[in-house]
Write a protein that holds these residues in place. Structure first.
Motif, PDB file in Angstrom:
ATOM      1  N   CYS A  82       0.838  -1.193   0.000  1.00  0.00           N
ATOM      2  CA  CYS A  82       0.000   0.000   0.000  1.00  0.00           C
ATOM      3  C   CYS A  82       0.878   1.250   0.000  1.00  0.00           C
ATOM      4  O   CYS A  82       1.960   1.258   0.588  1.00  0.00           O
ATOM      5  CB  CYS A  82      -0.914   0.028   1.226  1.00  0.00           C
ATOM      6  SG  CYS A  82      -2.164  -1.277   1.262  1.00  0.00           S
ATOM      7  N   LYS A  83       0.393   2.288  -0.642  1.00  0.00           N
ATOM      8  CA  LYS A  83       1.108   3.568  -0.701  1.00  0.00           C
ATOM      9  C   LYS A  83       0.326   4.623   0.055  1.00  0.00           C
ATOM     10  O   LYS A  83      -0.903   4.658   0.007  1.00  0.00           O
ATOM     11  CB  LYS A  83       1.293   4.006  -2.159  1.00  0.00           C
ATOM     12  CG  LYS A  83       2.018   5.329  -2.316  1.00  0.00           C
ATOM     13  CD  LYS A  83       2.139   5.736  -3.786  1.00  0.00           C
ATOM     14  CE  LYS A  83       2.808   7.101  -3.927  1.00  0.00           C
ATOM     15  NZ  LYS A  83       2.918   7.521  -5.348  1.00  0.00           N
ATOM     16  N   GLY A  84       1.061   5.476   0.776  1.00  0.00           N
ATOM     17  CA  GLY A  84       0.433   6.568   1.488  1.00  0.00           C
ATOM     18  C   GLY A  84       0.355   7.824   0.629  1.00  0.00           C
ATOM     19  O   GLY A  84       1.342   8.190  -0.026  1.00  0.00           O
ATOM     20  N   TYR A  85      -0.808   8.459   0.618  1.00  0.00           N
ATOM     21  CA  TYR A  85      -1.009   9.691  -0.137  1.00  0.00           C
ATOM     22  C   TYR A  85      -1.358  10.826   0.821  1.00  0.00           C
ATOM     23  O   TYR A  85      -1.977  10.610   1.869  1.00  0.00           O
ATOM     24  CB  TYR A  85      -2.145   9.524  -1.154  1.00  0.00           C
ATOM     25  CG  TYR A  85      -1.844   8.543  -2.265  1.00  0.00           C
ATOM     26  CD1 TYR A  85      -1.266   8.971  -3.453  1.00  0.00           C
ATOM     27  CD2 TYR A  85      -2.150   7.187  -2.121  1.00  0.00           C
ATOM     28  CE1 TYR A  85      -0.999   8.064  -4.489  1.00  0.00           C
ATOM     29  CE2 TYR A  85      -1.879   6.284  -3.134  1.00  0.00           C
ATOM     30  CZ  TYR A  85      -1.304   6.730  -4.312  1.00  0.00           C
ATOM     31  OH  TYR A  85      -1.031   5.831  -5.322  1.00  0.00           O
ATOM     32  N   THR A  86      -0.998  12.042   0.450  1.00  0.00           N
ATOM     33  CA  THR A  86      -1.322  13.203   1.271  1.00  0.00           C
ATOM     34  C   THR A  86      -2.808  13.537   1.143  1.00  0.00           C
ATOM     35  O   THR A  86      -3.509  13.044   0.247  1.00  0.00           O
ATOM     36  CB  THR A  86      -0.495  14.422   0.848  1.00  0.00           C
ATOM     37  OG1 THR A  86      -0.892  14.822  -0.474  1.00  0.00           O
ATOM     38  CG2 THR A  86       1.001  14.111   0.867  1.00  0.00           C
ATOM     39  N   THR A  87      -3.274  14.414   2.030  1.00  0.00           N
ATOM     40  CA  THR A  87      -4.664  14.854   1.965  1.00  0.00           C
ATOM     41  C   THR A  87      -4.960  15.541   0.636  1.00  0.00           C
ATOM     42  O   THR A  87      -6.007  15.307   0.017  1.00  0.00           O
ATOM     43  CB  THR A  87      -4.962  15.815   3.124  1.00  0.00           C
ATOM     44  OG1 THR A  87      -4.644  15.174   4.363  1.00  0.00           O
ATOM     45  CG2 THR A  87      -6.419  16.231   3.133  1.00  0.00           C
ATOM     46  N   ALA A  88      -4.032  16.377   0.179  1.00  0.00           N
ATOM     47  CA  ALA A  88      -4.230  17.068  -1.103  1.00  0.00           C
ATOM     48  C   ALA A  88      -4.298  16.078  -2.260  1.00  0.00           C
ATOM     49  O   ALA A  88      -5.147  16.209  -3.159  1.00  0.00           O
ATOM     50  CB  ALA A  88      -3.103  18.070  -1.328  1.00  0.00           C
TER      51      ALA A  88
END
Length: 243
Positions: free
Chosen positions: A186-192
């Motif tokens: 899994c990859k983490g993405y920012t809120t934006a």
């Protein structure tokens, strides 16, 4: 200051805290000698027992600074303990522990837990806590104003018990290992990035939801990593194999 502290979780539903100290500072009957490496005899001493879980504890983990300890178990809960270790900011020689949160919501045994940096994308805490287990789901727990909450659930990645989690150096990737024989990345993405992906940046015109947390998304699977249960997986250090 205490040079080394260990936390051990057990089938007896307790966590024992062990400290490496000199014989003169040992007062507990539960102590074990370690062969000295510098000419001074030292002992491991059991200084604290943490209790509260209703059934066996499956895993225990510290956060990056040693200010938090997390435990999980067969009672379907995750406990977060605040610690005041000797030598740390706000610490004391008594090495105190206090349970600050009991996290409910898992539908089966919680097998594994891992802290990861929040990168300012989850609540207002410096770290998130990730858990997984018998219900085949991964849960992201975040802290906001001192309260821990389930910020996200990933329940469509594995089809059987998740036995292990590991976070990449830097916290940008999460890998899970399962009884279905697969490994998932899994990859983490920012809120934006999440709002852009979901096309929800302008909620005033279309009524779409604007997210205030980041996103974890499965970006890869090794569906036949093994012919049977994958029990353990671990990321290598960032510089491994590169001198």
């Amino acid at each position: 200051a205490t040079p080394y502290v260990l936390a051990a979780a057990s089938f007896d539903a307790s966590v024992s805290i062990w400290e490496l100290s000199s014989p003169s500072s040992s007062s507990s009957s539960q102590s074990h000698q370690q062969q000295p490496t510098d000419g001074a005899q030292q002992e491991w001493e059991c200084t604290t027992q943490l209790e509260g879980h209703d059934h066996e504890i499956k895993a225990v983990t510290w956060n990056a600074t040693g200010s938090l300890l997390a435990t999980c178990g067969r009672d379907k809960t995750v406990w977060v303990w605040e610690t005041w270790l000797d030598g740390s900011i706000g610490g004391s020689s008594s090495n105190e522990f206090e349970c600050i949160a009991v996290l409910n919501g898992s539908e089966g045994d919680v097998k594994c837990i891992q802290f990861a940096p929040s990168h300012g994308q989850w609540g207002d805490g410096d770290e998130i806590l990730i858990s997984a287990g018998y219900d085949d789901a991964i849960r992201i727990w975040a802290e906001d104003a001192g309260d821990w909450y389930c910020a996200m659930t990933l329940d469509n990645i594995h089809t059987d018990t998740i036995w292990c989690l590991t976070v990449a150096p830097g916290g940008g990737r999460l890998v899970s290992a399962s009884a279905d024989g697969s490994i998932a990345i899994c990859k983490g993405y920012t809120t934006a990035e999440r709002n852009a992906m979901e096309n929800t940046t302008d909620s005033s015109s279309n009524g779409a939801q604007v997210y205030t947390n980041g996103l974890w998304k499965c970006v890869g699977r090794l569906p036949k990593a093994h012919s049977s249960t994958v029990y353990s997986v671990h990321y290598a250090p960032a510089k491994a194999g590169h001198g």
